[in-house]
Design an enzyme around this catalytic site. Structure first.
Site, PDB file in Angstrom:
ATOM      1  N   CYS A 242       0.922  -1.136   0.201  1.00  0.00           N
ATOM      2  CA  CYS A 242       0.097  -0.058  -0.141  1.00  0.00           C
ATOM      3  C   CYS A 242       0.842   1.389  -0.142  1.00  0.00           C
ATOM      4  CB  CYS A 242      -0.770  -0.133   1.284  1.00  0.00           C
ATOM      5  SG  CYS A 242      -1.696   1.238   1.612  1.00  0.00           S
TER       6      CYS A 242
ATOM      7  N   CYS B 147      -1.084   4.172  -6.126  1.00  0.00           N
ATOM      8  CA  CYS B 147      -1.819   3.325  -5.185  1.00  0.00           C
ATOM      9  C   CYS B 147      -2.126   2.088  -5.780  1.00  0.00           C
ATOM     10  CB  CYS B 147      -3.099   4.323  -4.961  1.00  0.00           C
ATOM     11  SG  CYS B 147      -4.537   3.194  -4.176  1.00  0.00           S
TER      12      CYS B 147
HETATM   13  N1  DGL Z   1      -3.875   0.557  -1.687  1.00  0.00           N
HETATM   14  C1  DGL Z   1      -3.795   1.656  -0.971  1.00  0.00           C
HETATM   15  C2  DGL Z   1      -2.364   2.532  -1.610  1.00  0.00           C
HETATM   16  O1  DGL Z   1      -1.674   1.858  -2.407  1.00  0.00           O
HETATM   17  C3  DGL Z   1      -4.770   2.849  -0.447  1.00  0.00           C
HETATM   18  C4  DGL Z   1      -6.196   2.575  -0.892  1.00  0.00           C
HETATM   19  C5  DGL Z   1      -6.776   3.328   0.230  1.00  0.00           C
HETATM   20  O2  DGL Z   1      -7.069   4.483   0.375  1.00  0.00           O
HETATM   21  O3  DGL Z   1      -7.301   2.493   1.157  1.00  0.00           O
HETATM   22  O4  DGL Z   1      -2.164   3.802  -1.336  1.00  0.00           O
END
Ligand code: DGL
Length: 236
Positions: free
Chosen positions: A72, A181
């Site tokens: 993430c 993201c």
């Molecule tokens: N998948 C996450 C990232 O790479 C964040 C998604 C969310 O906002 O929960 O930033």
């Protein structure tokens, strides 16, 4: 066999997991989707650090884990250093927006960097982007990760909405798009076509780094048993 734990707010980090499995095909994985706390992109950095620390503590107490991947970009930007301080004896790596590789291949025009609002605010992200600030356009996407998460079974239906959000960046000489993201990787073809530009994400860098770190300490599983994945999610 010791396992590799991946953590994201939802399904985004599955894109990281897929990339890691191509390089480390014999490992066992645990994937945790923190759906209850999603979106991380709209939480504070303090909340995310606390939450991810709790998740790590929980899995470390229940399983034999040799590495943790924060799959993430948001949680990485908010807390990877903090997590490394807290869990000193385990490999912890994150995912970062692939701005460097995008700029390296950019001959003219700009790289559009799509991130969550929280990532855009983090000093770690700003430090990275500041090196290339005249070549990037930062685009904080308020609800895009949740939109993808909630429509993962039929992403085509959200294309018009996403195109509508991205229209403001057309005409700004965008030559490449950084998917900052992990959720955005699931609509990368659509984004690439929309801007007629190449997309970049941090998953390859993360997978290679993990491979190197595990090799350094001789912790790669070479036996050809095929890898297993256990999925967990927080619902309440
Ligand atoms: N998948 C996450 C990232 O790479 C964040 C998604 C969310 O906002 O929960 O930033």
């Amino acid at each position: 066999m010791a396992k590799i734990l991946l953590i994201d707010s939802g399904i985004g980090g599955i894109s990281t997991l897929c990339q890691i499995r191509t390089i480390l095909p014999n490992e066992e994985f645990i994937y945790f989707a923190d759906k209850r706390f999603m979106p991380y992109g709209n939480k504070t950095s303090k909340q995310i650090k606390q939450r991810v620390t709790e998740i790590c503590c929980y899995f470390l107490s229940k399983h034999n884990i040799k590495a943790i991947v924060i799959a993430c970009n948001t949680a990485t930007a908010c807390g990877i250093e903090y997590l490394r301080e807290h869990f000193k004896n385990i490999i912890i790596i994150g995912v970062e927006p692939a701005i460097k590789p995008a700029i390296k291949e950019l001959s003219n025009g700009k790289a559009l960097v799509l991130v969550t609002p929280n990532t855009a605010l983090q000093p770690k992200f700003k430090q990275l982007n500041n090196q290339f600030f005249d070549k990037t356009i930062i685009a904080p996407m308020k609800n895009l990760a949740a939109l993808i998460e909630n429509n993962i079974n039929d992403l085509k239906q959200i294309y018009p909405k996403v195109q509508n959000i991205l229209t403001q960046y057309l005409g700004q000489n965008i030559k490449s798009v950084v998917l900052g993201c992990t959720h955005y990787c699931f609509i990368k073809d659509m984004i690439s076509k929309f801007f007629n530009a190449k997309t970049y994400d941090g998953n390859i860098g993360t997978a290679l780094r993990l491979d190197n770190l595990l090799k350094d300490i001789n912790l790669i599983n070479n036996s050809n048993g095929g890898s297993g994945i256990a999925f967990f999610q927080s619902l309440c």
